[in-house]
Design an enzyme around this catalytic site. Sequence first.
Site, mmCIF file in Angstrom:
data_model
loop_
_atom_site.group_PDB
_atom_site.id
_atom_site.type_symbol
_atom_site.label_atom_id
_atom_site.label_comp_id
_atom_site.label_asym_id
_atom_site.label_seq_id
_atom_site.Cartn_x
_atom_site.Cartn_y
_atom_site.Cartn_z
ATOM 1 C CD GLU A 88 -2.686 1.635 2.472
ATOM 2 O OE1 GLU A 88 -3.336 2.274 2.109
ATOM 3 O OE2 GLU A 88 -2.741 0.003 3.005
ATOM 4 C CG ASP A 113 1.773 7.980 3.961
ATOM 5 O OD1 ASP A 113 2.892 9.346 3.794
ATOM 6 O OD2 ASP A 113 1.245 8.038 3.719
ATOM 7 C CG ASP A 140 10.743 8.028 -3.720
ATOM 8 O OD1 ASP A 140 9.721 7.012 -4.044
ATOM 9 O OD2 ASP A 140 11.686 9.098 -4.293
ATOM 10 C CG ASP A 163 0.033 15.741 -3.976
ATOM 11 O OD1 ASP A 163 -1.554 15.883 -5.026
ATOM 12 O OD2 ASP A 163 0.842 15.698 -3.312
ATOM 13 C CG ASP A 199 -11.410 12.755 -3.949
ATOM 14 O OD1 ASP A 199 -10.071 12.983 -4.532
ATOM 15 O OD2 ASP A 199 -11.701 13.774 -2.930
ATOM 16 C CB THR A 236 -11.222 6.977 5.705
ATOM 17 O OG1 THR A 236 -11.896 7.706 3.975
ATOM 18 C CG2 THR A 236 -10.776 6.042 4.503
ATOM 19 N NE ARG A 237 -12.007 11.500 10.875
ATOM 20 C CZ ARG A 237 -10.649 10.558 11.571
ATOM 21 N NH1 ARG A 237 -10.874 9.076 12.015
ATOM 22 N NH2 ARG A 237 -9.926 11.457 12.083
ATOM 23 C CD GLU A 239 -14.481 6.593 -0.105
ATOM 24 O OE1 GLU A 239 -14.569 6.174 -1.301
ATOM 25 O OE2 GLU A 239 -13.718 5.596 1.097
#
Length: 257
Positions: A88, A113, A140, A163, A199, A236-237, A239
């Site tokens: 992920e 991350d 990275d 991003d 999104d 998720t909250r 989203e």
Amino acid sequence: MSESETPQNPAPPARPNEPRFPDGPRPDPAGSHFERRIRSFQPRRSRVTTSQADALQRLWPKWGLDIDGQRVLDLAEMFPGVDRVVLEIGFGMGEATAQMAADDPSTGILAVDVHTPGQGNLLGLAERGGMTNVRVANGDAIILLRAMLPDACLDGLRVYFPDPWPKKRHNKRRLIQPEFLSQVAGPLKPGALVHCATDWEEYAEQMLEVLTAHPDYENTRPDGGYAPRPAFRPLTRFEGQGLDKGHVVHDLLFRRR
């Protein structure tokens, strides 16, 4: 959408010349070992809460790793007892990652991350929930793919809400590009599921275009379009807040040929 929180009880800053987290993630783990390239992420060293700092100090030696490009990972040793391992890239504060780990303990999640508070938060969530199938990688992801993962070792790739780099001059920084898809094809097993979600409408169109055109991937949708959100990806909250504002989320599900 970006997943962030307002920290409570921020951890005290390190003294001059003292590592921020002596036993935790390093600010630049690869150092000068690799040439500088256009990055698809912005390192964010924002305020870390006391609980996040505690998790980083205690759990990083056990469940964390720096992406230094200096060794090849043994995923079977890293994830004992799991049936499969997925990568992920970009997990925000880690709530969705922790939920997926709890829902499917037979799958190991190698979560990458550069957001220090999120790293600490995910480690804390994993400990509190008893999820031993999560490992947190700092640095990275391109270096991880290029130098630290053997061929055909991953059962899946998850990239949720990366991003969007909305300004046209910054589009080249977007992660989902033909070069990235070629890079990740090596570590992915045949049949591995590539799951992206965004999104940002224009980025979703670009994702669909480049994935469809790449010879190493095929769309799981017979109509060649977007997929419904699969049950294993939590809502998720953040989203949910976006959906309440009229945002449209697109999921893409492709398989490695």
